[in-house]
Design a protein around this motif. Structure first.
Motif, PDB file in Angstrom:
ATOM      1  N   PHE A 162       0.800  -1.188   0.064  1.00 15.00           N
ATOM      2  CA  PHE A 162       0.048   0.059   0.021  1.00 15.00           C
ATOM      3  C   PHE A 162       0.810   1.396  -0.021  1.00 15.00           C
ATOM      4  O   PHE A 162       0.311   2.338  -0.300  1.00 15.00           O
ATOM      5  CB  PHE A 162      -0.872   0.141   1.241  1.00 15.00           C
ATOM      6  CG  PHE A 162      -1.964  -1.114   1.220  1.00 15.00           C
ATOM      7  CD1 PHE A 162      -3.078  -1.228   0.205  1.00 15.00           C
ATOM      8  CD2 PHE A 162      -1.671  -2.382   2.086  1.00 15.00           C
ATOM      9  CE1 PHE A 162      -3.959  -1.937   0.529  1.00 15.00           C
ATOM     10  CE2 PHE A 162      -2.687  -3.210   2.074  1.00 15.00           C
ATOM     11  CZ  PHE A 162      -3.791  -3.055   1.195  1.00 15.00           C
ATOM     12  N   ARG A 163       2.158   1.249   0.229  1.00 17.26           N
ATOM     13  CA  ARG A 163       3.106   2.278   0.512  1.00 17.26           C
ATOM     14  C   ARG A 163       2.522   3.395   1.547  1.00 17.26           C
ATOM     15  O   ARG A 163       3.433   3.635   2.437  1.00 17.26           O
ATOM     16  CB  ARG A 163       3.181   2.971  -0.790  1.00 17.26           C
ATOM     17  CG  ARG A 163       4.462   3.978  -1.027  1.00 17.26           C
ATOM     18  CD  ARG A 163       4.517   4.711  -2.419  1.00 17.26           C
ATOM     19  NE  ARG A 163       4.880   3.627  -3.189  1.00 17.26           N
ATOM     20  CZ  ARG A 163       4.598   3.667  -4.466  1.00 17.26           C
ATOM     21  NH1 ARG A 163       3.909   4.692  -5.036  1.00 17.26           N
ATOM     22  NH2 ARG A 163       5.025   2.588  -5.258  1.00 17.26           N
ATOM     23  N   ASN A 164       1.491   3.933   1.538  1.00 17.75           N
ATOM     24  CA  ASN A 164       1.106   4.915   2.345  1.00 17.75           C
ATOM     25  C   ASN A 164      -0.070   4.481   3.623  1.00 17.75           C
ATOM     26  O   ASN A 164      -1.215   4.172   2.922  1.00 17.75           O
ATOM     27  CB  ASN A 164       0.451   6.199   1.486  1.00 17.75           C
ATOM     28  CG  ASN A 164       1.186   6.785   0.456  1.00 17.75           C
ATOM     29  OD1 ASN A 164       2.366   7.141   0.614  1.00 17.75           O
ATOM     30  ND2 ASN A 164       0.774   6.464  -0.851  1.00 17.75           N
ATOM     31  N   ILE A 165       0.476   4.269   4.566  1.00 20.93           N
ATOM     32  CA  ILE A 165      -0.366   3.611   5.442  1.00 20.93           C
ATOM     33  C   ILE A 165      -0.209   4.419   6.880  1.00 20.93           C
ATOM     34  O   ILE A 165       0.691   4.949   7.200  1.00 20.93           O
ATOM     35  CB  ILE A 165       0.351   2.168   5.673  1.00 20.93           C
ATOM     36  CG1 ILE A 165       1.635   1.963   6.279  1.00 20.93           C
ATOM     37  CG2 ILE A 165       0.003   1.181   4.572  1.00 20.93           C
ATOM     38  CD1 ILE A 165       2.174   0.898   6.665  1.00 20.93           C
ATOM     39  N   PRO A 166      -1.159   4.208   7.729  1.00 22.67           N
ATOM     40  CA  PRO A 166      -1.178   4.678   9.172  1.00 22.67           C
ATOM     41  C   PRO A 166      -0.230   3.740   9.806  1.00 22.67           C
ATOM     42  O   PRO A 166       0.251   2.399   9.372  1.00 22.67           O
ATOM     43  CB  PRO A 166      -2.466   4.586   9.656  1.00 22.67           C
ATOM     44  CG  PRO A 166      -3.254   3.553   8.752  1.00 22.67           C
ATOM     45  CD  PRO A 166      -2.429   3.199   7.533  1.00 22.67           C
ATOM     46  N   PHE A 167       0.305   4.625  11.119  1.00 23.27           N
ATOM     47  CA  PHE A 167       1.585   3.749  11.562  1.00 23.27           C
ATOM     48  C   PHE A 167       1.445   3.960  13.088  1.00 23.27           C
ATOM     49  O   PHE A 167       1.062   5.215  13.384  1.00 23.27           O
ATOM     50  CB  PHE A 167       2.934   4.109  11.029  1.00 23.27           C
ATOM     51  CG  PHE A 167       3.890   3.776  11.692  1.00 23.27           C
ATOM     52  CD1 PHE A 167       4.541   2.717  11.892  1.00 23.27           C
ATOM     53  CD2 PHE A 167       4.789   4.772  12.663  1.00 23.27           C
ATOM     54  CE1 PHE A 167       5.464   2.271  12.296  1.00 23.27           C
ATOM     55  CE2 PHE A 167       5.767   4.464  13.208  1.00 23.27           C
ATOM     56  CZ  PHE A 167       6.297   3.061  13.410  1.00 23.27           C
ATOM     57  N   TYR A 168       1.138   3.085  13.806  1.00 24.41           N
ATOM     58  CA  TYR A 168       1.348   3.206  15.258  1.00 24.41           C
ATOM     59  C   TYR A 168       1.940   1.831  15.812  1.00 24.41           C
ATOM     60  O   TYR A 168       1.958   0.675  15.393  1.00 24.41           O
ATOM     61  CB  TYR A 168       0.014   3.082  15.844  1.00 24.41           C
ATOM     62  CG  TYR A 168      -1.005   2.199  15.284  1.00 24.41           C
ATOM     63  CD1 TYR A 168      -1.322   1.030  16.042  1.00 24.41           C
ATOM     64  CD2 TYR A 168      -1.657   2.186  14.034  1.00 24.41           C
ATOM     65  CE1 TYR A 168      -1.938   0.110  15.639  1.00 24.41           C
ATOM     66  CE2 TYR A 168      -2.130   1.249  13.544  1.00 24.41           C
ATOM     67  CZ  TYR A 168      -2.720   0.210  14.521  1.00 24.41           C
ATOM     68  OH  TYR A 168      -3.542  -0.884  14.020  1.00 24.41           O
ATOM     69  N   ILE A 169       2.766   2.199  16.984  1.00 25.84           N
ATOM     70  CA  ILE A 169       3.373   1.100  17.872  1.00 25.84           C
ATOM     71  C   ILE A 169       2.859   1.066  19.277  1.00 25.84           C
ATOM     72  O   ILE A 169       3.401   0.207  19.934  1.00 25.84           O
ATOM     73  CB  ILE A 169       4.802   1.223  17.733  1.00 25.84           C
ATOM     74  CG1 ILE A 169       5.287   2.668  18.206  1.00 25.84           C
ATOM     75  CG2 ILE A 169       5.363   0.896  16.455  1.00 25.84           C
ATOM     76  CD1 ILE A 169       6.887   2.581  18.501  1.00 25.84           C
ATOM     77  N   GLU A 170       1.970   1.736  19.593  1.00 24.16           N
ATOM     78  CA  GLU A 170       1.082   1.723  20.851  1.00 24.16           C
ATOM     79  C   GLU A 170      -0.194   1.260  20.515  1.00 24.16           C
ATOM     80  O   GLU A 170      -0.944   1.367  19.562  1.00 24.16           O
ATOM     81  CB  GLU A 170       1.028   2.991  21.524  1.00 24.16           C
ATOM     82  CG  GLU A 170       2.401   3.547  21.915  1.00 24.16           C
ATOM     83  CD  GLU A 170       2.913   2.843  23.012  1.00 24.16           C
ATOM     84  OE1 GLU A 170       2.045   2.231  23.918  1.00 24.16           O
ATOM     85  OE2 GLU A 170       4.011   2.857  23.454  1.00 24.16           O
TER      86      GLU A 170
END
Length: 504
Positions: A162-170
Motif C-alpha cells: 500500500f506504500r501510504n499507511i497509518p503507523f502506530y506502535i502503541e
C-alpha cells in the motif's frame, strides 16, 4: 530425507482463531486495533496464548475472501486468475486484469490480515514490557523478540502493498482509532528495521521442529531484514544480512540451512521443516475442518484452488482451476529440469487419454504442480478440499541466495566466475543439473522466475525491479498506479486516511 512430523505444532495453534484458552474478544480484536481485556495476561499461560494470537494472522487464508499467495500469482505474468468464470473470486480477477478500484480487489483482505497482526503485536509487546506475573526474564525477552519480528513482518507486507499507511506502535483506543493518519514509507521502514534488529539480538538460532516448528528464529529475522533492505535498495546492508543466512554457497549455513539435493522434495507435505525452509507457514489435515470453520482452516486451501476443475484420472483430486499457468511460463520451463515439479501438464494428460478435466475460465491446460491436490496426501476426515497438509514456505534458501546475488551486483560487485554472486546463482542452478552462467541482473531475475515459479514471488519481483510495465502492460498494468493496491474503501470512511493518488 523425509521426516514424518507429529501434530499439533505451535503454528497449527496459531492458524486457529478459536483457541480455548482465550475469550473470543481476546482472539478477535478489531482489525485496526483495540485494547484487549485489562484482566488478561495474568500468568505465563495467558502470555503464551497471547503470543499465539500474534502469530495467528500469518496463517490466515480466509478473511473477506481467500487471502493465500494465489492472489499475487494471479496478478503476475506467470498466471491468469482462472476459476469458474470472470466473476469467480472477483478479488483475484480484478488484480489479474488490473481493473482494481477502491471497492473491488483483494486489498481489504491484506489490510485486515496485516493490521490485525500489527494491533495484536502492539498490545502484546506493551503487556510484556509492563510485566506478566510469573513469566521469567528469559521468556519475556524471547516473546518480545518474536512479537517484534512478527510486527516487522506485518508492517513490511503493508508498506510494500500500500506504500501510504497509518503507523502506530502503541495499542489504539476507541478514542484515537479513527484519528490515525498515513506516514511516509521511510518512517515505517525505519521501525521495521529496528524491530528486526531487536529480534535478531534475542531470538534463538534454531528451534526444535517437532515442538516449535514455525516459530521465529534469528535466521528468519535476518532473512526478513535482508529482504527489507533489498526493497529499499540498501544493497550493501541487504547483502550483509543474506550472507549471514546463506553461508558458503552450496554448503550448510550457521543456522543449518542447506539446499536440498532433490528439488521436488522441497514441496512434499511429508517433508516439513527441511533444511531449505526459512519461513514456513504450517498447514495440517489434523483439524478435520469443514465449511463451518471459515477463517479457522488448518489445511492449505490454495492446494484445492489450484487443482484442475472436474478432474478424473490419476494422481490428483479435482480443484477449482485458479491460477492456470500461462503459455509463456510453460514454454520457458519446458526444457528446464524443474518442469515436472513445477507444472502439471493436464493438456498432455488429456491428449494422451490418461485424464479428463473441465475447462475452467481462461484455461491453458497447465496447472500448478508444487501445490497440486495430490491423492497421496488428501485428508480422510473433514472436508477434503480444506484440509491439505502442505505447508507454504514463504522464504527458502534458494530465494535468499538469489536475493543476495542481486544485492551484490547492484552494489557494484562483479558477477563473473569466482565472485560470490556467481557462486550463489550457480549453486541454485547446479542443484538441478544446470551449467554455470554469469551473475547478471537479467540472469538472476530469470533464475528467480524459474526456481520460484508459482510460489507467489513473481509479481513482487516485477514491481520492485521496474519490469512490471513491460511484462504486464498487455494485462492493463499502468506504471505509477498498479505497483501498489488501493486503500480499502471501508478504511476511508470516517477516518483521516486518504486514497493513494492514482486510485482517486
Amino acid at each position: 530425507m523425509k521426516r514424518n512430523i507429529n501434530y499439533p505444532f505451535f503454528l497449527i495453534l496459531a492458524t486457529s482463531v478459536g483457541l480455548g484458552s482465550c475469550s473470543d474478544e481476546f482472539l478477535n480484536p478489531d482489525p485496526k486495533g483495540t485494547l484487549m481485556e485489562d484482566t488478561y495476561y495474568s500468568n505465563p499461560d495467558e502470555a503464551f496464548a497471547g503470543l499465539v494470537s500474534v502469530y495467528d494472522p500469518i496463517g490466515w487464508q480466509t478473511a473477506v475472501s481467500y487471502i493465500n499467495f494465489g492472489a499475487a500469482n494471479a496478478a503476475s505474468d506467470d498466471h491468469v486468475a482462472g476459476g469458474g468464470g470472470p466473476n469467480d473470486m472477483e478479488t483475484w480477477q480484478r488484480w489479474s486484469n488490473y481493473t482494481l478500484t477502491e471497492t473491488q480487489g483483494p486489498q481489504q483482505d491484506y489490510w485486515d490480515r496485516n493490521f490485525t497482526g500489527v494491533s495484536r503485536a502492539n498490545i502484546f509487546i506493551k503487556k510484556v514490557e509492563e510485566g506478566i506475573p510469573g513469566l521469567s526474564d528469559a521468556l519475556s525477552a524471547r516473546y518480545l523478540a518474536e512479537a517484534k519480528c512478527l510486527r516487522g513482518y506485518y508492517y513490511f507486507d503493508l508498506v510494500r502493498l500500500f506504500r501510504n499507511i497509518p503507523f502506530y506502535i502503541e495499542p489504539l483506543t476507541t478514542d484515537n482509532m479513527r484519528e490515525q493518519t498515513q506516514v511516509a514509507p521511510e518512517v515505517v521502514y525505519a521501525q521495521i528495521e529496528q524491530d528486526l534488529k531487536d529480534a535478531i539480538a534475542v531470538l534463538p538460532p534454531t528451534v526444535p521442529s517437532a515442538t516449535e516448528g514455525g516459530r521465529m528464529t534469528k535466521g528468519v529475522a535476518q532473512a526478513l531484514l535482508g529482504k527489507v533492505y533489498l526493497y529499499q535498495e540498501k544493497w550493501g546492508d541487504a547483502a550483509a544480512q543474506f550472507a549471514e543466512v546463506n553461508g558458503v554457497p552450496g554448503g550448510t549455513s550457521q543456522y543449518g540451512y542447506k539446499l536440498l539435493d532433490n528439488f521436488g522434495d522441497i514441496f512434499r507435505p511429508d517433508n516439513k521443516f527441511h533444511s531449505e525452509a526459512i519461513l514456513e507457514i504450517v498447514c495440517s489435515q489434523g483439524g478435520a475442518r469443514t465449511w463451518d470453520h471459515w477463517g479457522q482452516f488448518y489445511g492449505n486451501v490454495a492446494t484445492t484452488m489450484f487443482g484442475p476443475r472436474g478432474y478424473s484420472g490419476p494422481l490428483y483430486y479435482s480443484g477449482w482451476s485458479f491460477c492456470p499457468i500461462t503459455q509463456d511460463l510453460y514454454d520457458l520451463m519446458l526444457s528446464d529440469p524443474r518442469f515436472e515439479a513445477t507444472i502439471a501438464d493436464l493438456k498432455s494428460l488429456e491428449e494422451n487419454g490418461e485424464a479428463q478435466y473441465e475447462k475452467g475460465y481462461m484455461n491453458t491446460g497447465y496447472f500448478i504442480q508444487k501445490f497440486a491436490p495430490l491423492v497421496e496426501f488428501a485428508a480422510t476426515s473433514g472436508v477434503r478440499e480444506l484440509n491439505y497438509p502442505q505447508d507454504y514456505i514463504e522464504m527458502r534458501l534458494a530465494d535468499t541466495y538469489l536475493m543476495e546475488a542481486e544485492a551484490l551486483i547492484e552494489s557494484g560487485q562483479g558477477g563473473g566466475a569466482g565472485s560470490r554472486a556467481y557462486q550463489l546463482l550457480n549453486a541454485v542452478r547446479d542443484r538441478v543439473g544446470l551449467g554455470p552462467t554469469e551473475a547478471t541482473l537479467d540472469n538472476i531475475f530469470l533464475e528467480r522466475r524459474k526456481e520460484l515459479a508459482t510460489e507467489g514471488h513473481r509479481w513482487y519481483d516485477l514491481v520492485r525491479s521496474g519490469r512490471a510495465p513491460a511484462a504486464l502492460g498487455d494485462r492493463g498494468f499502468v506504471a505509477g498506479k498498479h505497483e501498489i493496491l488501493p486503500i480499502p474503501y471501508n478504511e476511508l470512511l470516517n477516518t483521516n486516511l486518504v486514497q493513494n493518488e492514482a486510485y482517486k
